[in-house]
Design a protein around this motif. Sequence first.
Motif, mmCIF file in Angstrom:
data_model
loop_
_atom_site.group_PDB
_atom_site.id
_atom_site.type_symbol
_atom_site.label_atom_id
_atom_site.label_comp_id
_atom_site.label_asym_id
_atom_site.label_seq_id
_atom_site.Cartn_x
_atom_site.Cartn_y
_atom_site.Cartn_z
ATOM 1 N N MET A 117 0.853 -1.179 0.000
ATOM 2 C CA MET A 117 0.000 0.000 0.000
ATOM 3 C C MET A 117 0.891 1.232 0.000
ATOM 4 O O MET A 117 1.795 1.338 0.840
ATOM 5 C CB MET A 117 -0.924 -0.020 1.229
ATOM 6 C CG MET A 117 -1.945 -1.153 1.175
ATOM 7 S SD MET A 117 -2.348 -1.868 2.788
ATOM 8 C CE MET A 117 -1.030 -3.067 2.978
ATOM 9 N N LEU A 118 0.665 2.117 -0.949
ATOM 10 C CA LEU A 118 1.463 3.337 -1.088
ATOM 11 C C LEU A 118 0.546 4.554 -1.032
ATOM 12 O O LEU A 118 -0.509 4.562 -1.675
ATOM 13 C CB LEU A 118 2.209 3.339 -2.425
ATOM 14 C CG LEU A 118 3.183 2.181 -2.662
ATOM 15 C CD1 LEU A 118 3.488 2.031 -4.135
ATOM 16 C CD2 LEU A 118 4.449 2.423 -1.885
ATOM 17 N N THR A 119 0.970 5.580 -0.303
ATOM 18 C CA THR A 119 0.154 6.795 -0.245
ATOM 19 C C THR A 119 0.369 7.673 -1.475
ATOM 20 O O THR A 119 -0.420 8.578 -1.718
ATOM 21 C CB THR A 119 0.451 7.615 1.030
ATOM 22 O OG1 THR A 119 1.839 7.949 1.061
ATOM 23 C CG2 THR A 119 0.038 6.849 2.275
ATOM 24 N N ASP A 120 1.420 7.410 -2.233
ATOM 25 C CA ASP A 120 1.687 8.177 -3.452
ATOM 26 C C ASP A 120 2.176 7.205 -4.522
ATOM 27 O O ASP A 120 3.295 6.698 -4.438
ATOM 28 C CB ASP A 120 2.734 9.255 -3.179
ATOM 29 C CG ASP A 120 2.964 10.180 -4.357
ATOM 30 O OD1 ASP A 120 2.489 9.890 -5.480
ATOM 31 O OD2 ASP A 120 3.627 11.226 -4.154
ATOM 32 N N MET A 121 1.353 6.951 -5.520
ATOM 33 C CA MET A 121 1.735 5.989 -6.563
ATOM 34 C C MET A 121 2.909 6.487 -7.410
ATOM 35 O O MET A 121 3.525 5.714 -8.126
ATOM 36 C CB MET A 121 0.531 5.637 -7.447
ATOM 37 C CG MET A 121 -0.507 4.768 -6.723
ATOM 38 S SD MET A 121 0.154 3.263 -5.943
ATOM 39 C CE MET A 121 0.463 2.251 -7.390
ATOM 40 N N ASP A 122 3.262 7.762 -7.292
ATOM 41 C CA ASP A 122 4.477 8.262 -7.950
ATOM 42 C C ASP A 122 5.722 7.644 -7.310
ATOM 43 O O ASP A 122 6.802 7.676 -7.902
ATOM 44 C CB ASP A 122 4.553 9.792 -7.884
ATOM 45 C CG ASP A 122 3.538 10.464 -8.802
ATOM 46 O OD1 ASP A 122 3.051 9.803 -9.754
ATOM 47 O OD2 ASP A 122 3.215 11.654 -8.559
ATOM 48 N N ASP A 123 5.594 7.089 -6.099
ATOM 49 C CA ASP A 123 6.708 6.416 -5.411
ATOM 50 C C ASP A 123 6.864 4.960 -5.838
ATOM 51 O O ASP A 123 7.767 4.268 -5.358
ATOM 52 C CB ASP A 123 6.493 6.455 -3.886
ATOM 53 C CG ASP A 123 6.660 7.851 -3.312
ATOM 54 O OD1 ASP A 123 7.355 8.680 -3.934
ATOM 55 O OD2 ASP A 123 6.086 8.103 -2.229
ATOM 56 N N PHE A 124 6.000 4.490 -6.712
ATOM 57 C CA PHE A 124 5.979 3.073 -7.091
ATOM 58 C C PHE A 124 7.331 2.596 -7.644
ATOM 59 O O PHE A 124 7.808 1.520 -7.285
ATOM 60 C CB PHE A 124 4.860 2.828 -8.104
ATOM 61 C CG PHE A 124 4.589 1.379 -8.376
ATOM 62 C CD1 PHE A 124 4.116 0.536 -7.382
ATOM 63 C CD2 PHE A 124 4.788 0.849 -9.649
ATOM 64 C CE1 PHE A 124 3.845 -0.807 -7.635
ATOM 65 C CE2 PHE A 124 4.519 -0.486 -9.907
ATOM 66 C CZ PHE A 124 4.054 -1.310 -8.905
ATOM 67 N N GLY A 125 7.973 3.388 -8.485
ATOM 68 C CA GLY A 125 9.281 3.022 -9.054
ATOM 69 C C GLY A 125 10.346 2.867 -7.981
ATOM 70 O O GLY A 125 11.097 1.877 -7.976
ATOM 71 N N ASP A 126 10.432 3.836 -7.069
ATOM 72 C CA ASP A 126 11.417 3.758 -5.984
ATOM 73 C C ASP A 126 11.111 2.597 -5.048
ATOM 74 O O ASP A 126 12.013 1.910 -4.571
ATOM 75 C CB ASP A 126 11.464 5.072 -5.202
ATOM 76 C CG ASP A 126 12.137 6.192 -5.990
ATOM 77 O OD1 ASP A 126 12.953 5.890 -6.890
ATOM 78 O OD2 ASP A 126 11.841 7.368 -5.697
ATOM 79 N N PHE A 127 9.821 2.374 -4.785
ATOM 80 C CA PHE A 127 9.421 1.220 -3.981
ATOM 81 C C PHE A 127 9.914 -0.070 -4.638
ATOM 82 O O PHE A 127 10.501 -0.930 -3.986
ATOM 83 C CB PHE A 127 7.894 1.191 -3.804
ATOM 84 C CG PHE A 127 7.379 -0.112 -3.269
ATOM 85 C CD1 PHE A 127 7.466 -0.416 -1.921
ATOM 86 C CD2 PHE A 127 6.831 -1.063 -4.128
ATOM 87 C CE1 PHE A 127 7.001 -1.633 -1.430
ATOM 88 C CE2 PHE A 127 6.362 -2.281 -3.641
ATOM 89 C CZ PHE A 127 6.452 -2.564 -2.294
ATOM 90 N N ASN A 128 9.684 -0.202 -5.930
ATOM 91 C CA ASN A 128 10.091 -1.421 -6.653
ATOM 92 C C ASN A 128 11.592 -1.644 -6.629
ATOM 93 O O ASN A 128 12.046 -2.785 -6.573
ATOM 94 C CB ASN A 128 9.583 -1.384 -8.100
ATOM 95 C CG ASN A 128 8.198 -1.968 -8.228
ATOM 96 O OD1 ASN A 128 7.803 -2.841 -7.473
ATOM 97 N ND2 ASN A 128 7.449 -1.461 -9.189
ATOM 98 N N LYS A 129 12.369 -0.573 -6.693
ATOM 99 C CA LYS A 129 13.835 -0.713 -6.641
ATOM 100 C C LYS A 129 14.269 -1.381 -5.337
ATOM 101 O O LYS A 129 15.094 -2.288 -5.340
ATOM 102 C CB LYS A 129 14.508 0.652 -6.797
ATOM 103 C CG LYS A 129 14.435 1.201 -8.201
ATOM 104 C CD LYS A 129 15.036 2.596 -8.285
ATOM 105 C CE LYS A 129 14.793 3.185 -9.669
ATOM 106 N NZ LYS A 129 15.139 4.598 -9.733
ATOM 107 N N VAL A 130 13.707 -0.930 -4.220
ATOM 108 C CA VAL A 130 14.046 -1.529 -2.926
ATOM 109 C C VAL A 130 13.476 -2.936 -2.832
ATOM 110 O O VAL A 130 14.159 -3.860 -2.382
ATOM 111 C CB VAL A 130 13.548 -0.645 -1.753
ATOM 112 C CG1 VAL A 130 13.852 -1.306 -0.415
ATOM 113 C CG2 VAL A 130 14.166 0.744 -1.834
ATOM 114 N N TYR A 131 12.250 -3.122 -3.270
ATOM 115 C CA TYR A 131 11.590 -4.434 -3.255
ATOM 116 C C TYR A 131 12.461 -5.478 -3.954
ATOM 117 O O TYR A 131 12.653 -6.583 -3.448
ATOM 118 C CB TYR A 131 10.230 -4.297 -3.944
ATOM 119 C CG TYR A 131 9.359 -5.532 -3.938
ATOM 120 C CD1 TYR A 131 8.436 -5.747 -2.919
ATOM 121 C CD2 TYR A 131 9.427 -6.468 -4.963
ATOM 122 C CE1 TYR A 131 7.602 -6.859 -2.912
ATOM 123 C CE2 TYR A 131 8.598 -7.593 -4.967
ATOM 124 C CZ TYR A 131 7.701 -7.775 -3.948
ATOM 125 O OH TYR A 131 6.880 -8.883 -3.951
#
Length: 166
Positions: A119-133
């Motif tokens: 769950m992300l409060t800002d879908m613009d963070d999706f790319g950075d989230f995926n990098k760490v994931y």
Amino acid sequence: MEKIMSTHTKKMTTTLSSVLLAGACSLVLSMSATAAPVVAHTAISKSAPIFYGDGGKYPFSDAVRVGDTLYMSGQIGFKDGKLVKGGIKAETKQVFNNIQAVLLKYGYQKSNIIKCSAMLTDMDDFGDFNKVYQTELAKPYPVRSAFGVAELAAGASVEVECIAAK
């Protein structure tokens, strides 16, 4: 007279046969509807859920194990009782540190994770989230869902819940 008896006998026989057939079908249907398959009792072994952790001051468990499957509560980027600073990457890294701690506490590893929900409060963070994931989990990756949400507890930017199985 014989012809009338024969016709009457045929009608009675037909009616009686229909009634018996309907009764037999009803009996079979009622028996099959209430009968439990023998295989179900011997092939399926259900385990009672085991609830881990008391959630501290919050009304939930850290995880619940059913059989060999561990269902984990969502994790946010908390460390030492506070949300880590540094944005989505720092929070996501801490989320996975917290997930790792729960997994190890109950005898599982990251490689046992089969499903994640993010769950992300800002879908613009999706790319950075995926990098760490991608650095935290290895191929083949677990199945995953990702949701954009309005708000998360404690002002977190990301929350991840996982299911692990041995």
